[in-house]
Design an enzyme around this catalytic site. Structure first.
Site, PDB file in Angstrom:
ATOM      1  N   LEU A 731       0.848  -1.209   0.000  1.00  0.00           N
ATOM      2  CA  LEU A 731       0.000   0.000   0.000  1.00  0.00           C
ATOM      3  C   LEU A 731       0.869   1.239   0.000  1.00  0.00           C
ATOM      4  CD1 LEU A 731      -2.644   1.627   0.403  1.00  0.00           C
ATOM      5  CD2 LEU A 731      -2.346   1.259   2.869  1.00  0.00           C
ATOM      6  N   ASP A 732       1.573   1.440   1.094  1.00  0.00           N
ATOM      7  CA  ASP A 732       2.474   2.583   1.262  1.00  0.00           C
ATOM      8  C   ASP A 732       3.759   2.046   1.885  1.00  0.00           C
ATOM      9  OD1 ASP A 732       3.834   4.882   1.859  1.00  0.00           O
ATOM     10  OD2 ASP A 732       2.343   5.670   3.268  1.00  0.00           O
TER      11      ASP A 732
END
Length: 1077
Positions: A731-732
């Site tokens: 995701l991040d």
């Protein structure tokens, strides 16, 4: 206490001199192991008969019997016990009070390898002490000789009746219970019983209001604790009824209420329930069988909330519980009961089983503050009696409230053993029941307790939890060398339940395994709290061949049958055995699988979504399912513990679980050689070693972690081997990269210039779950999230480079409202170094603003900044937390707010002050300059109270710093509740200007994903989905040869991000895009 005498072991051990310790573990501990009368009898009996020559008593001004009484009985009062060969107490002494070459007797809580007491055991062994544990002294009937259970039951019920009167008053009803005091307020048990009898007489004469009747007390269990509680209850006018009669009483009473609203009621009802009333077999044709339930609790479903709880006014919990059994009452069950009009008023949890059988009893209480109120409607906890919900009592030191009678009872039994212990020079001189109670002698564990080091070792391995990557996500238990079972080819899970420790059956089981040439790995261990309670252990047993494993299983089965594990036998079940399926720890079974294979390393939250995606392809994803797509993928999930891997793949077709220690490079290489792609969802520290194996075997690899130096250094070798190591595919980092470069590349394709790039990302509770003052929750250890609040940051804004020091990160937070999500009140904090993303995305020269930020709900940072200034985020050892005499949370809060050498006499905050606590605390925070605005101080005080940082409860021993303290409370109070959802929000803005005069455009892309609650009640978090699915997509792209770039790469090229983003959309993870001009 004085220095140890220089006498030899021969002149001390068995010298007939007995020492009695002053109790120091708790301010309320007033019990003594021997009363003055016991001492007098031992001394006056003469040394020849009782073999006790002298008794030296450490002075204590709080002990129930005064020093003068001991002195009058012939004892010497002295701090110095160095002359004593036998030293006795109730609770564990401080480590510095342990003298060498003596015998000690007390409740040590060490024989089940209890982690918090292992320093005590180490000290015992170091000083060559002979340690006798009261808990292990048992009679011929197998029952404990020394225990306080009945006193806990008596004191607990009296204390609850005291609070019950206050609770009914807050609900608008005056009752005779209001006149009853707490147990410690009476000079004796007899006086307390007389007060209860007086209450009973008033009920019998004047009755109780019909509006709160029938009052039904439900007692769980039939042991000493329950007997003590019932003894007090029976002093009131009462009728005991069977569990199946409860609905009839309720129905009859409802009819009676309709006709006579002013009727008084002159009795209470009692009901004793056991496990047969709490669960039912999932197979409706099968009846409850206690032995089967203890051996196979998974075959039974909870029914207490349906059959008993709807009719209970008070639940008196007296029964030991283990996590493998269904809970007595969960939060969701209580919520449903309250919605349906259940009249439950309170919980008297005498077991003080925190977070145990009654899920919402998540903290212990103290004698001075015995109650809290739990409101199930909003899952909140309160210190008062007024408001919605149920009152809960969970005091963990109840017997000391009747210190005089408890000491007399205890001493009556202990005094029979003192003579033998005081004269003992060698263990063989003692009767067998005392020899069995000796844990250590002459610097070594005795034979019955030689299992403790093995238990300690495997428990330590189980306790290693690491934080993962930039998303602060716990991925897995760290693979580490443990017991040798990972080296064995075949393994099976063995579940043992019964009297494992008090009957020393765990010793026999482990000896059987090792004698046969096998090995074991402790997967789970839950120990009974008393001699009457069973314990439970899960062992992963390994062997080199199936014949050896079969031999071990046969021997363990024989052991179980010999101790009642055969349910057809009539003897009491002391040991039950459950054997899992045999697994081959090698990879032969995987080789035989058809189709491409992907290996997922890890067994954390993100692994299951990744496994589900790959195993379901192409059904789950329409993108790419063309003529060139792969066949059905077979997924292998490998974890240090077979059981964890099996839980991940449960119910997933085309998925196999296997056991693997990645530190064993040979086994890792063997497994990697059988697959096409490896997905490592382990902590980042393991990636480089795994990557080297992949490069050597020419296998592609995917991770969700940031590329660190150790990985970057492998890029050239990977290129040379023709291997792609796709990193930052979560995701991040991950989805954020792909969304960013897609927007930037599209702008460049239209001859645009990126003027500003901003990126916001946060893992948050869903709005419905953001129900605490910080509007934040954890599904992992809070330490990582709190640490991240100290990270420095740098970014570019309108051409200026802005540096933010870690100490002022929270103060830099700014308010944020997103046009497409106007209902979200958010704020953002700069996220580390944003400038490197300008280089990665190729916009460093053209963009005047490059900013990446972390999202939180508005108000989070100002509270966290204030808590930081108070000192709660200080990771250094705090002097107040180094003493074995633990401070309370309230005392520690006072200490932090009395910083800077300000006199405590003028600033100590009186938390008990009626109505003044909040105002005083707010004023103190403001006066110290921890925040400037009163509104922020008010919010901080609400947070302090929500976290229980003001409570008169002792801080656990494993908290050595202020940082430990607040993380421990956050983990307890800010965890996600049952069926609560998390949320991931990712928002990018790219401002594009055009040299040909076209108007400037603001391109926005937003991802909003919520956790999924499955039909069975399990929850897949949004964080797990948005990390696991992109990693799986990366593996799929590599399988289909759609990624041509080799080396260590990020998902920044169109060959990755275009198909990956389309697959995300196709799998249900939606990205919303818009353009503003």
């Amino acid at each position: 206490m004085g220095s140890a005498a220089t006498e030899s072991n021969d002149t001390l051990l068995g010298n007939g001199v007995v020492g009695i310790l002053a109790e120091t573990c708790n301010m309320w501990e007033r019990r003594a192991p021997l009363t003055p009368s016991h001492c007098a009898r031992l001394l006056l009996g003469g040394g020849n008969r009782t073999r006790v020559n002298r008794i030296i008593v450490q002075p204590s001004t709080k002990r129930i019997h005064h020093d003068a009484q001991y002195e009058d009985s012939g004892c010497k009062i002295s701090e110095d016990l160095s002359e004593c060969g036998l030293i006795i107490g109730i609770k564990q002494p401080k480590l510095e009070m342990i003298l060498p070459d003596r015998a000690y007797t007390f409740f040590s809580h060490t024989h089940k390898a209890q982690k918090e007491n292992m320093p005590l055991l180490d000290k015992i062994l170091e000083e060559r002490v002979s340690l006798f544990d009261y808990e292990l002294i048992v009679g011929d009937d197998g029952k404990r000789s020394l225990a306080f259970g009945k006193f806990a039951g008596r004191a607990g019920l009296i204390d609850f009746l005291h609070g019950l009167g206050q609770r009914y008053l807050s609900l608008g009803y005056s009752t005779p219970f209001l006149s009853l005091g707490q147990s410690h307020m009476y000079p004796s048990l007899a006086a307390a019983k007389a007060a209860v009898i007086a209450v009973g007489e008033e009920i019998a004469t004047f009755g109780l209001p019909s509006g709160i009747c029938p009052i039904v007390f439900v007692f769980t269990g039939v042991g000493n604790v329950s007997q003590g509680a019932q003894e007090i209850f029976k002093l009131l006018p009462h009728t005991f009824v069977d569990a199946e009669k409860l609905p009839e009483i309720s129905a009859a009473w409802n009819l009676s209420k309709q006709s006579q609203s002013t009727k008084r009621v002159f009795q209470l009802y009692g009901c004793v329930v056991t496990s047969r009333d709490m669960v039912s077999h999932k197979d409706p044709t099968r009846h409850f069988d206690k032995a089967d339930y203890y051996a196979h609790p998974e075959h039974y479903a909870p029914v207490f909330h349906e059959r008993i709880a709807p009719y209970a006014s008070v639940i008196v919990n007296c029964m030991y519980w283990e996590r493998r059994f269904p809970r007595l009452l969960s939060i969701s069950q209580l919520q449903q009961l309250m919605k349906s009009g259940c009249l439950l008023v309170g919980i008297c949890d005498i077991t003080c089983d925190i977070g145990g059988s009654i899920e919402f009893v998540d903290k212990s209480t103290s004698i001075e503050k015995p109650f809290f109120r739990y409101d199930p409607s909003n899952n909140s906890y309160h210190d008062d009696m007024e408001g919605n919900g149920v009152i809960c009592l969970a005091v963990d030191i109840l017997p000391t409230e009747f210190s005089k009678e408890a000491s007399q009872h205890f001493g009556n039994i202990l005094s029979k053993f003192v003579a033998s212990l005081a004269s003992m020079k060698q263990l063989v001189e003692l009767p067998s029941y005392l020899r069995r109670a000796c844990i250590a002698h002459d610097g070594r564990l005795t034979s019955l307790y030689e299992y403790i080091p093995r238990m300690r070792k495997t428990m330590m391995d189980l306790s290693k939890l690491l934080l993962f990557g930039g998303c602060q996500l716990v991925i897995d238990l760290a693979p580490a060398k443990a017991n040798p079972s990972p080296d064995k080819k075949y393994s099976t899970l063995v579940s043992l339940s019964g009297h494992l420790f008090d009957k020393f059956l765990i010793n026999e089981a482990l000896d059987i395994i090792e004698a046969a040439g096998g090995s074991f790995q402790l997967v789970r261990c839950e120990v009974g709290q008393s001699i009457d309670d069973t314990s439970y252990s899960e062992l992963e047993v390994g062997a080199d061949d199936t014949a050896t494993l079969d031999k071990i299983i046969d021997s363990l089965t024989s052991l179980a049958n010999a101790h009642g594990g055969n349910h057809n036998a009539r003897k009491e079940t002391e040991l039950s055995l459950k054997i899992g399926k045999v697994n081959e720890c090698g990879t032969g079974d995987i080789v035989d699988k058809e189709g491409p294979k992907v290996l997922i390393l890890g067994a954390g939250r993100v692994c299951r979504p990744a496994a589900q995606f790959l195993a379901s392809y192409p059904n789950i994803c329409s993108y790419g399912a063309d003529d060139n797509s792969t066949d059905q993928i077979h997924v292998i999930v490998a974890s240090l513990y077979q059981k964890d891997a099996e839980e991940i793949v449960e119910g997933i077709k085309n998925a196999t679980a296997t056991q693997l220690d990645v530190a064993d490079i040979g086994s890792l290489s063997d497994l990697v050689s059988q697959v096409e792609v490896v997905v490592s969802l382990l902590p980042a520290s393991f990636h480089a070693a795994i990557a080297r194996v992949c490069i050597e075997l020419k296998k592609h690899m995917v991770t969700a972690s940031y590329v660190d130096e150790s990985m970057s250094n492998l890029s050239q070798a990977a290129k040379g081997a023709g291997v792609t190591i796709l990193s930052e595919m979560g995701l991040d980092p991950g989805i954020d990269h792909m969304m960013s470069v897609k927007m930037i590349d599209e702008a460049h394709a239209r001859n645009g210039k990126v003027k500003a790039f901003t990126s916001f990302c946060g893992g948050l509770p869903s709005p419905a779950a953001a129900n605490n003052p910080l509007a934040y929750k954890f599904s992992w250890n809070p330490a990582g999230a709190v640490h991240s609040g100290k990270n420095p940051a740098v970014y570019k804004f309108l051409g200026e480079t802005i540096h933010v020091d870690g100490s002022s990160l929270y103060e830099s937070a700014k308010r944020l409202r997103l046009p497409g999500l106007p209902a979200f009140a958010l704020e953002h904090l700069p996220n580390r170094n944003s400038l490197i993303y300008g280089d990665l995305y190729g916009i460093s020269e053209e963009a005047s603003t490059i900013y990446r930020a972390t999202l939180r709900y508005e108000g989070f940072s100002e509270i966290m900044a204030t808590l930081s200034k108070i000192g709660f985020f200080d990771a250094a050892n705090h002097p107040l937390l180094q003493d074995t005499n633990r401070p309370t949370y309230k005392g520690f809060l006072d200490e932090l707010l009395n910083a800077n050498n300000i006199s405590t006499t003028t600033t100590n905050i009186n938390i008990e002050a009626s109505g003044g606590y909040d105002d005083e605390l707010i004023a103190r925070i403001l006066s110290l300059g921890h925040c400037k605005e009163k509104d922020i101080a008010v919010k901080t005080v609400k947070t302090i109270k929500f976290l229980g940082l003001h409570e008169e409860i002792q801080i656990p021993k494993d908290c050595s710093s202020a940082f430990n303290v607040i993380c421990q409370r956050m983990e307890q109070r800010m965890a996600y509740g049952h069926n609560e959802q998390d949320m991931v929000l990712l928002h990018h803005e790219v401002e594009v200007e055009y040299p040909d005069g076209r108007p400037t455009e603001k391109h926005q892309a937003t991802l909003l994903e919520f956790g999924k609650v499955e039909n069975g009640g399990s929850t897949t978090t949004a964080m797990a989905l948005t990390v696991g699915v992109p990693a799986a997509i990366g593996a799929l792209l590599l399988l289909e040869n759609k990624v041509q770039t080799k080396g260590v790469i990020r998902p920044l090229e169109p060959e990755i991000y275009i198909p990956a983003l389309e697959m995300l959309e196709s799998s249900g993870i939606k990205l919303a895009e818009r353009v503003e001009i």
